[in-house]
Design a protein around this motif. Structure first.
Motif, PDB file in Angstrom:
ATOM      1  N   SER A   1      -5.460  -7.664  -2.732  1.00 58.34           N
ATOM      2  CA  SER A   1      -4.190  -6.940  -2.829  1.00 58.34           C
ATOM      3  C   SER A   1      -4.458  -5.528  -3.334  1.00 58.34           C
ATOM      4  CB  SER A   1      -3.242  -7.661  -3.790  1.00 58.34           C
ATOM      5  OG  SER A   1      -3.860  -7.826  -5.058  1.00 58.34           O
ATOM      6  N   ASP A   2      -3.597  -4.591  -2.919  1.00 56.89           N
ATOM      7  CA  ASP A   2      -3.799  -3.202  -3.388  1.00 56.89           C
ATOM      8  C   ASP A   2      -3.288  -3.014  -4.814  1.00 56.89           C
ATOM      9  OD1 ASP A   2      -1.032  -3.175  -3.062  1.00 56.89           O
ATOM     10  OD2 ASP A   2      -1.101  -1.979  -1.217  1.00 56.89           O
ATOM     11  N   ASN A   3      -2.446  -3.929  -5.272  1.00 57.33           N
ATOM     12  CA  ASN A   3      -1.855  -3.891  -6.619  1.00 57.33           C
ATOM     13  C   ASN A   3      -0.963  -2.669  -6.838  1.00 57.33           C
ATOM     14  OD1 ASN A   3      -1.593  -5.558  -8.869  1.00 57.33           O
ATOM     15  ND2 ASN A   3      -3.023  -4.349 -10.095  1.00 57.33           N
ATOM     16  N   THR A   4      -0.525  -2.022  -5.761  1.00 59.72           N
ATOM     17  CA  THR A   4       0.328  -0.836  -5.905  1.00 59.72           C
ATOM     18  C   THR A   4       1.598  -0.903  -5.043  1.00 59.72           C
ATOM     19  OG1 THR A   4      -0.942   0.280  -4.173  1.00 59.72           O
ATOM     20  CG2 THR A   4      -1.579   0.743  -6.453  1.00 59.72           C
ATOM     21  N   CYS A   5       1.628  -1.709  -3.999  1.00 60.72           N
ATOM     22  CA  CYS A   5       2.789  -1.729  -3.091  1.00 60.72           C
ATOM     23  C   CYS A   5       3.996  -2.350  -3.813  1.00 60.72           C
ATOM     24  CB  CYS A   5       2.441  -2.505  -1.816  1.00 60.72           C
ATOM     25  SG  CYS A   5       2.515  -4.302  -2.024  1.00 60.72           S
ATOM     26  N   PRO A   6       5.190  -2.261  -3.216  1.00 59.81           N
ATOM     27  CA  PRO A   6       6.385  -2.804  -3.894  1.00 59.81           C
ATOM     28  C   PRO A   6       6.258  -4.286  -4.264  1.00 59.81           C
ATOM     29  CG  PRO A   6       7.025  -1.433  -2.040  1.00 59.81           C
ATOM     30  CD  PRO A   6       5.530  -1.556  -1.966  1.00 59.81           C
ATOM     31  N   ASN A   7       5.649  -5.088  -3.411  1.00 66.65           N
ATOM     32  CA  ASN A   7       5.508  -6.518  -3.726  1.00 66.65           C
ATOM     33  C   ASN A   7       4.542  -6.734  -4.888  1.00 66.65           C
ATOM     34  OD1 ASN A   7       7.187  -6.875  -1.559  1.00 66.65           O
ATOM     35  ND2 ASN A   7       5.595  -7.601  -0.164  1.00 66.65           N
ATOM     36  N   CYS A   8       3.465  -5.972  -4.902  1.00 69.85           N
ATOM     37  CA  CYS A   8       2.500  -6.063  -6.011  1.00 69.85           C
ATOM     38  C   CYS A   8       3.148  -5.615  -7.322  1.00 69.85           C
ATOM     39  CB  CYS A   8       1.279  -5.183  -5.738  1.00 69.85           C
ATOM     40  SG  CYS A   8       0.145  -5.886  -4.524  1.00 69.85           S
ATOM     41  N   GLN A   9       3.932  -4.555  -7.235  1.00 69.67           N
ATOM     42  CA  GLN A   9       4.523  -4.009  -8.462  1.00 69.67           C
ATOM     43  C   GLN A   9       5.449  -4.987  -9.162  1.00 69.67           C
ATOM     44  OE1 GLN A   9       6.177  -0.036  -8.148  1.00 69.67           O
ATOM     45  NE2 GLN A   9       4.370   0.647  -7.030  1.00 69.67           N
TER      46      GLN A   9
ATOM     47  N   SER B   1       1.616 -11.675  -1.912  1.00 67.70           N
ATOM     48  CA  SER B   1       2.399 -11.205  -0.768  1.00 67.70           C
ATOM     49  C   SER B   1       2.252  -9.694  -0.608  1.00 67.70           C
ATOM     50  CB  SER B   1       3.879 -11.539  -0.937  1.00 67.70           C
ATOM     51  OG  SER B   1       4.128 -12.882  -0.581  1.00 67.70           O
ATOM     52  N   CYS B   2       1.148  -9.145  -1.066  1.00 63.73           N
ATOM     53  CA  CYS B   2       0.892  -7.705  -0.927  1.00 63.73           C
ATOM     54  C   CYS B   2       1.102  -7.289   0.527  1.00 63.73           C
ATOM     55  CB  CYS B   2      -0.551  -7.411  -1.343  1.00 63.73           C
ATOM     56  SG  CYS B   2      -1.028  -5.688  -1.071  1.00 63.73           S
ATOM     57  N   GLN B   3       1.671  -6.094   0.699  1.00 64.69           N
ATOM     58  CA  GLN B   3       1.888  -5.596   2.069  1.00 64.69           C
ATOM     59  C   GLN B   3       0.566  -5.413   2.805  1.00 64.69           C
ATOM     60  OE1 GLN B   3       4.268  -2.083   1.374  1.00 64.69           O
ATOM     61  NE2 GLN B   3       6.181  -3.239   1.509  1.00 64.69           N
ATOM     62  N   HIS B   4      -0.526  -5.308   2.041  1.00 60.68           N
ATOM     63  CA  HIS B   4      -1.853  -5.134   2.658  1.00 60.68           C
ATOM     64  C   HIS B   4      -2.763  -6.312   2.355  1.00 60.68           C
ATOM     65  CE1 HIS B   4      -0.123  -1.039   2.065  1.00 60.68           C
ATOM     66  NE2 HIS B   4      -0.363  -1.037   3.358  1.00 60.68           N
TER      67      HIS B   4
END
Ligand SMILES: [Zn+2]
Length: 338
Positions: free
Chosen positions: A88-96, A102-105
């Motif tokens: 996960s990128d840990n920055t997208c809206p789902n990660c936040q 469910s990270c967008q990436h």
């Protein structure tokens, strides 16, 4: 490099595989310290999920960073790191909002039963321990990659709080660590549903106060009996079958919470039954990344020892026996050392 490849039902081989390398600048390559076999690996192993082509296996891992891509800034070679089965990128809206699985990436990390592993989105996915751990901590740290994080999510999703009355459906490694998680969160009573003596023993060590050996409707009746007819505040569903899901929902008190983390196989919920059940349902693939910093601290300070779920340790080249032992329920969980 040699690693595990699943060819079809009950056919895991330890064979030559391509050595992973940096593909994207956000990647890292890890030298695996330990990996393991997951209960969910047994679905394709048993042929319940089809295996269309030979498939590399393994999604639980920890190890030493060997190399990082040019865009990786926080993770450094030489660090001991743990990551989730979903990068996960840990920055997208789902990660936040804490739903890194469910990270967008999101990318599945599925080739970990090998000496080397490529992890995408290294900065967002991997968490380093304070130092390179001593050998005795490695089994517990490895559990944080999936099984402990998943048990913890089950308890968190079921809203276990100090004083909660908890029931746990499933005595696999996730269910047992769900017991440990509920105990850490301050549950007053933990009813573990299990009919296997060795698993009951471990459930007790992890904090279970009651063992329920009945299952299905009889299991529900027993939970009701133990709670003055009310049901449990929080029920952790850690199996993923129709029977276990209904057992969880029906064991929950009105207004209570079900945390479900068993990967569903053939589960269908009846709208009317759900309507009148009057319970909260929350679950899914555990956002393990959310809990890593906190759980690393607990293991590092030796407050928890989730590594106890490994009752079989094998060299990685005996991976086939590791699967067999779990399939035949001779082992709760197999740890593999490259
Ligand atoms: Zn994300």
């Amino acid at each position: 490099m040699r690693g595990a490849i699943l060819y079809g039902p009950r056919d895991v081989r330890f064979e030559e595989r391509e050595t992973p390398k940096i593909i994207k600048p956000t990647d890292a390559i890890l030298r695996i310290s330990a990996t393991c076999v997951c209960g969910s690996d047994l679905w394709p192993y048993r042929g319940i999920n089809p295996v269309p082509q030979p498939t590399p296996m393994g999604h639980e891992y920890c190890g030493i960073v060997e190399e990082v891509g040019s865009a990786v800034t926080s993770i450094k070679p030489g660090q001991f790191v743990i990551g989730s089965f979903f990068a996960s990128d840990n920055t997208c809206p789902n990660c936040q909002v804490g739903y890194q699985s469910s990270c967008q990436h999101a990318e599945f990390v599925g080739t970990a039963q090998a000496p080397l592993l490529r992890v995408p989105l290294a900065d967002g996915t991997l968490v380093a321990t304070p130092a390179v751990p001593s050998d005795d901590l490695i089994p517990s740290l490895l559990t944080l990659s999936d099984v402990m994080g998943t048990g913890w999510f089950a308890a968190d999703a079921a809203r276990v709080t100090p004083g909660s009355i908890v029931a746990v459906v499933g005595d696999g490694a996730v269910g047992l660590l769900g017991v440990l998680s509920a105990q850490q969160m301050g549950a007053a009573r933990i009813m573990a549903m299990s009919c296997h003596p060795s698993r009951q023993k471990l459930a007790r060590e992890f904090g279970a106060t009651d063992i329920v050996t009945e299952r299905g409707d009889e299991g529900v009746a027993r939970i009701k009996e133990l709670t003055n007819g009310i049901g449990a505040d929080s029920v952790l569903e850690c199996v993923g079958t129709q029977e276990s899901m209904m057992q969880a929902i029906n064991s929950t008190r009105k207004g209570g919470h079900v945390g479900y983390v068993g990967v569903p196989h053939g589960v269908e919920l009846n709208g009317e039954k759900l309507f009148f059940a009057h319970v909260h349902l929350h679950g899914g693939p555990a956002p393990v990344r959310r809990y890593l910093p906190e759980l690393i601290k607990l293991v590092w300070k030796k407050k928890i020892n989730p590594g106890k779920v490994f009752d079989l340790t094998l060299p990685l080249d005996q991976v086939a026996e590791g699967y067999r032992a779990m399939d035949e329920r001779r082992a709760i969980k197999t740890l593999l050392r490259p």
